[in-house]
Motif scaffolding. Structure first.
Motif, PDB file in Angstrom:
ATOM      1  N   GLY A 182      24.149 -24.550  10.010  1.00 22.96           N
ATOM      2  CA  GLY A 182      24.128 -23.391   9.127  1.00 22.96           C
ATOM      3  C   GLY A 182      22.824 -22.638   9.261  1.00 22.96           C
ATOM      4  N   VAL A 183      22.707 -21.585   8.467  1.00 25.39           N
ATOM      5  CA  VAL A 183      21.540 -20.701   8.550  1.00 25.39           C
ATOM      6  C   VAL A 183      21.065 -20.367   7.151  1.00 25.39           C
ATOM      7  N   LEU A 184      19.753 -20.502   6.923  1.00 27.65           N
ATOM      8  CA  LEU A 184      19.111 -20.005   5.700  1.00 27.65           C
ATOM      9  C   LEU A 184      18.579 -18.612   5.991  1.00 27.65           C
ATOM     10  N   ARG A 185      18.881 -17.680   5.117  1.00 27.36           N
ATOM     11  CA  ARG A 185      18.527 -16.287   5.398  1.00 27.36           C
ATOM     12  C   ARG A 185      18.004 -15.608   4.146  1.00 27.36           C
ATOM     13  N   SER A 186      17.006 -14.722   4.344  1.00 33.74           N
ATOM     14  CA  SER A 186      16.494 -13.886   3.262  1.00 33.74           C
ATOM     15  C   SER A 186      16.529 -12.443   3.730  1.00 33.74           C
ATOM     16  N   ILE A 187      17.135 -11.579   2.920  1.00 33.11           N
ATOM     17  CA  ILE A 187      17.221 -10.153   3.243  1.00 33.11           C
ATOM     18  C   ILE A 187      16.081  -9.433   2.536  1.00 33.11           C
ATOM     19  N   VAL A 188      15.281  -8.681   3.308  1.00 34.22           N
ATOM     20  CA  VAL A 188      14.048  -8.079   2.793  1.00 34.22           C
ATOM     21  C   VAL A 188      14.131  -6.563   2.903  1.00 34.22           C
ATOM     22  N   ASP A 189      13.668  -5.872   1.852  1.00 37.14           N
ATOM     23  CA  ASP A 189      13.652  -4.410   1.828  1.00 37.14           C
ATOM     24  C   ASP A 189      12.703  -3.903   2.914  1.00 37.14           C
ATOM     25  N   ALA A 190      13.224  -3.069   3.841  1.00 39.08           N
ATOM     26  CA  ALA A 190      12.431  -2.601   4.980  1.00 39.08           C
ATOM     27  C   ALA A 190      11.323  -1.651   4.576  1.00 39.08           C
ATOM     28  N   ARG A 191      11.375  -1.096   3.367  1.00 37.59           N
ATOM     29  CA  ARG A 191      10.310  -0.186   2.954  1.00 37.59           C
ATOM     30  C   ARG A 191       8.966  -0.910   2.877  1.00 37.59           C
ATOM     31  N   GLY A 192       9.003  -2.218   2.678  1.00 39.54           N
ATOM     32  CA  GLY A 192       7.764  -2.975   2.618  1.00 39.54           C
ATOM     33  C   GLY A 192       7.022  -3.031   3.947  1.00 39.54           C
ATOM     34  N   LEU A 193       7.678  -2.628   5.072  1.00 38.42           N
ATOM     35  CA  LEU A 193       7.025  -2.649   6.372  1.00 38.42           C
ATOM     36  C   LEU A 193       6.014  -1.522   6.540  1.00 38.42           C
ATOM     37  N   VAL A 194       6.118  -0.475   5.721  1.00 37.44           N
ATOM     38  CA  VAL A 194       5.207   0.678   5.879  1.00 37.44           C
ATOM     39  C   VAL A 194       4.509   1.035   4.576  1.00 37.44           C
ATOM     40  N   THR A 195       4.582   0.163   3.577  1.00 36.03           N
ATOM     41  CA  THR A 195       3.907   0.444   2.313  1.00 36.03           C
ATOM     42  C   THR A 195       2.706  -0.483   2.170  1.00 36.03           C
ATOM     43  N   SER A 196       1.850  -0.162   1.230  1.00 38.87           N
ATOM     44  CA  SER A 196       0.632  -0.946   1.021  1.00 38.87           C
ATOM     45  C   SER A 196       0.234  -0.855  -0.439  1.00 38.87           C
ATOM     46  N   THR A 197      -0.378  -1.934  -0.920  1.00 36.89           N
ATOM     47  CA  THR A 197      -0.864  -1.963  -2.307  1.00 36.89           C
ATOM     48  C   THR A 197      -2.299  -1.467  -2.400  1.00 36.89           C
ATOM     49  N   GLN A 198      -2.866  -1.057  -1.273  1.00 32.59           N
ATOM     50  CA  GLN A 198      -4.255  -0.629  -1.280  1.00 32.59           C
ATOM     51  C   GLN A 198      -4.432   0.695  -2.008  1.00 32.59           C
ATOM     52  N   VAL A 199      -5.644   0.865  -2.529  1.00 32.75           N
ATOM     53  CA  VAL A 199      -6.024   2.156  -3.110  1.00 32.75           C
ATOM     54  C   VAL A 199      -6.403   3.085  -1.971  1.00 32.75           C
ATOM     55  N   LYS A 200      -5.796   4.282  -1.918  1.00 31.73           N
ATOM     56  CA  LYS A 200      -5.997   5.203  -0.804  1.00 31.73           C
ATOM     57  C   LYS A 200      -7.037   6.264  -1.147  1.00 31.73           C
ATOM     58  N   SER A 201      -8.047   5.883  -1.912  1.00 34.72           N
ATOM     59  CA  SER A 201      -9.002   6.870  -2.401  1.00 34.72           C
ATOM     60  C   SER A 201      -9.857   7.448  -1.278  1.00 34.72           C
ATOM     61  N   GLN A 202     -10.110   6.680  -0.209  1.00 34.42           N
ATOM     62  CA  GLN A 202     -11.010   7.173   0.799  1.00 34.42           C
ATOM     63  C   GLN A 202     -10.288   7.966   1.889  1.00 34.42           C
ATOM     64  N   ILE A 203      -8.990   8.135   1.782  1.00 30.91           N
ATOM     65  CA  ILE A 203      -8.247   8.940   2.738  1.00 30.91           C
ATOM     66  C   ILE A 203      -7.188   9.749   2.000  1.00 30.91           C
ATOM     67  N   SER A 204      -6.706  10.801   2.673  1.00 34.02           N
ATOM     68  CA  SER A 204      -5.557  11.542   2.164  1.00 34.02           C
ATOM     69  C   SER A 204      -4.367  11.133   3.013  1.00 34.02           C
ATOM     70  N   PHE A 205      -3.438  10.394   2.420  1.00 34.39           N
ATOM     71  CA  PHE A 205      -2.333   9.785   3.157  1.00 34.39           C
ATOM     72  C   PHE A 205      -1.198  10.799   3.279  1.00 34.39           C
ATOM     73  N   LEU A 206      -0.763  11.090   4.530  1.00 34.26           N
ATOM     74  CA  LEU A 206       0.306  12.053   4.766  1.00 34.26           C
ATOM     75  C   LEU A 206       1.655  11.384   4.975  1.00 34.26           C
ATOM     76  N   GLY A 207       1.699  10.254   5.630  1.00 38.43           N
ATOM     77  CA  GLY A 207       2.971   9.580   5.866  1.00 38.43           C
ATOM     78  C   GLY A 207       2.812   8.404   6.792  1.00 38.43           C
ATOM     79  N   SER A 208       3.825   7.532   6.803  1.00 38.29           N
ATOM     80  CA  SER A 208       3.791   6.320   7.612  1.00 38.29           C
ATOM     81  C   SER A 208       5.158   6.094   8.232  1.00 38.29           C
ATOM     82  N   LEU A 209       5.161   5.691   9.515  1.00 42.09           N
ATOM     83  CA  LEU A 209       6.406   5.428  10.239  1.00 42.09           C
ATOM     84  C   LEU A 209       6.365   4.031  10.848  1.00 42.09           C
ATOM     85  N   LEU A 210       7.561   3.452  11.030  1.00 40.34           N
ATOM     86  CA  LEU A 210       7.713   2.208  11.791  1.00 40.34           C
ATOM     87  C   LEU A 210       8.320   2.579  13.125  1.00 40.34           C
TER      88      LEU A 210
END
Length: 618
Positions: A182-210
């Motif tokens: 058998g197989v153990l599987r976890s399905i993960v939201d792909a938005r987490g691949l390009v998001t971050s919990t960091q504070v973006k104060s030192q940059i102006s963030f325009l967008g992120s792509l995978l």
């Protein structure tokens, strides 16, 4: 009469000579002022370009730091899920657990209630049945084939109509009696691949792509669905980037470095940056589009104001000949420039900037230092002379700060060090200090740098280092780390003994009781070694069923035999607990320094002794 007329003629010409002289003097004065003004303008223009380049370098470093931290977050999230699946897999593969039974299903339900991600189990038969209705059977057949071969996988990002979004899955095969059941599987939201919990104060963030290695865009959300499968490079050409610019971006993605940032254009007067970093998963990369904060724009305004004010001061000083007023005015302008510059730089709320003047022996911090560190003031004179840091650093790191300033690196190079400093909350945290040195005629006149909190990043790196040194099954040291650790101990001890322990008839244990029981035996043998030997004695697994222990200070044969007997007794007890009959091990030893001075020499002697013991036993 003639004499009178001649005299009148001379009286008429004489007054014009002073006027002519004054005109020449005025012309020379004006020319000098214009020349000085031109020289000053050129100097300020050169300084403006240098300052802009410096700000762009610092901005690019900020982009690199942000994107690297983003990568660490993404990979740590994937490792967390994979580690959880591996833990559950160990339970599912136990001989007394039925993965399809109610007890295991209840365990998964309880597990999922406590986690932000869900874990499911499916039998191989059900997965094969699902291939009949798969929209992309070739891809799913390949995935199932990898799982049947015992490989753990991270799938491609796929759209889920059931969950109304884009997801990827992490899967672990469950093996029973040598077969994947058998197989153990976890399905993960792909938005987490390009998001971050960091504070973006030192940059102006325009967008992120995978993106993939070839630049193909991978959609991770509904908003990005129109871009799914398109080439990033074709998309940039559609937005007006010429082929040379697109090639620079392609080279940045395919570079030999882990993370890289390049400027790719302007937007509303600010430089736009492109940053890419490779993930160690599926050949994915994160591509970030950012723009510099308003720091450079403000610096240009400040410099233009300084040029205008300097020119006015030069004209006033030249006309009035008041040198003292000129010097004082320049000091006032310098003070205003420094105040405004640090006010702009304080936008880096999570990065504290500093500047040290070699001529004045003055250290100054950016205003946000009060919210980051325990500081009494932002500026201190006689800094190196008094030897008291502005920021409270750990006692072991005080000398590092002094050496950083007293031993400047060559111009253009960055001096980097890591130290502990007391934060605003009173705790000591880890910070990376990066410093550049500004030179004039081969003499440094200033050191400019930043301090960044890397406590979390350092903890992640230390955890990864620990995992790379440990054998996952037994928690003993792996082969490479065992040799390194033993050689380190040999350099500091005067005598000791190396033990080579080989489990007897281990192949028969695997054949009779199964590989799962074999793994439990190896893990149990490691526990026994940890109990028999001291806590600081290096214990390592160097082969399938072969272990190494080095005991510094243990030199007598009597003490060695006591260790062997304790090991024999506890292995018998372990065998009874596991239900494995006649569990034993052959042990060979080598004395240090009599039998060898390094690990390799001691291992060869102990290994031969172990085989002699094994043959004598058989």
């Amino acid at each position: 009469m003639g004499t009178a007329n001649e005299s009148d003629h001379h009286h008429k010409r004489t007054p014009r000579r002073p006027g002519a002289f004054s005109a020449r003097a005025l012309a020379i004065l004006v020319s000098s002022i214009l020349l000085v003004a031109a020289v000053v303008a050129i100097v300020f223009d050169l300084y403006s370009m240098s300052l802009s380049d410096e700000f762009n370098k610092m901005s690019a470093e900020g982009m690199n730091d942000f994107t690297t931290a983003q990568k660490v977050e993404v990979e740590a999230s994937i490792r967390e899920v994979s580690s959880s699946l591996s833990t559950i897999r160990t339970l599912a593969e136990a001989s007394d657990i039925d993965p399809e039974g109610a007890a295991f299903a209840n365990f998964l339900a309880a597990w999922n209630e406590r986690r932000s991600y869900q874990v499911t189990y499916a039998s191989i038969e059900s997965l094969k049945e699902g291939l009949k209705t798969s929209a992309i059977p070739e891809r799913d057949e390949h995935t199932l084939e990898l799982l049947e071969n015992g490989e753990s996988i991270v799938s491609d990002v796929r759209k889920s109509h059931r969950l109304n979004g884009y997801y990827y899955s992490i899967a672990e095969p469950v093996v029973k009696e040598g077969h994947v059941v058998g197989v153990l599987r976890s399905i993960v939201d792909a938005r987490g691949l390009v998001t971050s919990t960091q504070v973006k104060s030192q940059i102006s963030f325009l967008g992120s792509l995978l993106i993939k290695n070839d630049g193909t865009i991978v959609a991770v959300s509904q908003d990005m669905e129109p871009l799914n499968g398109r080439s990033l490079y074709d998309l940039l050409q559609d937005y007006g980037f010429d082929e040379a610019e697109v090639q620079r971006i392609r080279d940045n993605v395919e570079n030999d470095y882990d993370v890289a940032t390049i400027p790719i254009g302007w937007r509303d007067g600010r430089t736009v940056f492109f940053t890419s970093v490779r993930l160690n998963v599926n050949g994915w990369s994160i591509a970030n589009f950012t723009e510099e904060a308003s720091m450079t724009e403000h610096s240009q305004v400040i410099l233009r104001d300084m040029v205008a004010a300097g020119s006015v001061l030069i004209v006033i000083s030249a006309a009035a000949c008041i040198a003292v007023a000129l010097v004082l005015s320049r000091f006032r302008q310098k003070a205003r420039r420094e105040s405004e510059r640090y006010a702009v730089l304080s936008e880096f709320t999570d990065t504290v900037l500093f500047e040290y003047s070699y001529a004045d022996d003055v250290m100054e911090l950016s205003p946000n230092a009060r919210s980051v560190f325990t500081v009494a003031a932002l500026k201190r004179t006689d800094y190196l002379k008094n030897g008291t840091p502005l920021v409270v650093v750990h006692a072991e790191d005080v000398q590092k700060i002094k050496e950083l300033l007293e031993n400047p690196a060559p111009e253009g190079e960055v001096h980097t060090l890591t130290l502990q400093a007391r934060s605003a909350t009173g705790e000591y945290r880890w910070y990376t200090v990066k410093c550049r040195y500004l030179y004039e005629s081969d003499v440094p006149y200033a050191a400019v740098g930043k301090m960044v909190d890397v406590t979390q990043q350092r903890a992640v790196e230390e955890q990864l280092t620990w995992r790379s040194q440990i054998d996952g099954l037994t928690k003993a040291l792996n082969k490479v780390t065992t040799e390194e650790r033993v050689n380190e101990v040999l350099d500091t001890c005067e005598a000791g003994r190396l033990f080579v322990i080989d489990v007897d008839r281990f192949k028969q244990v695997n054949d009779r009781y199964g590989h799962s029981m074999g793994d439990r035996v190896l893990a149990g043998v490691a526990r026994v070694l940890f109990e028999v030997f001291r806590q600081d004695d290096p214990v390592g697994r160097v082969g399938g069923d072969e272990f190494i222990v080095f005991a510094p200070g243990l030199s007598s044969e009597e003490a060695a035999e006591e260790k062997k007997e304790a090991l024999r007794v506890q292995l018998v007890t372990l065998g009874r607990e596991l239900g494995v009959s006649s569990l034993s091990a052959s042990v060979g030893t080598a004395r240090y320094p009599e039998d060898g001075a390094r690990y390799e020499e001691l291992f060869d002697v102990a290994d031969r002794a172990m085989y002699r013991a094994k043959h004598a036993r058989s």
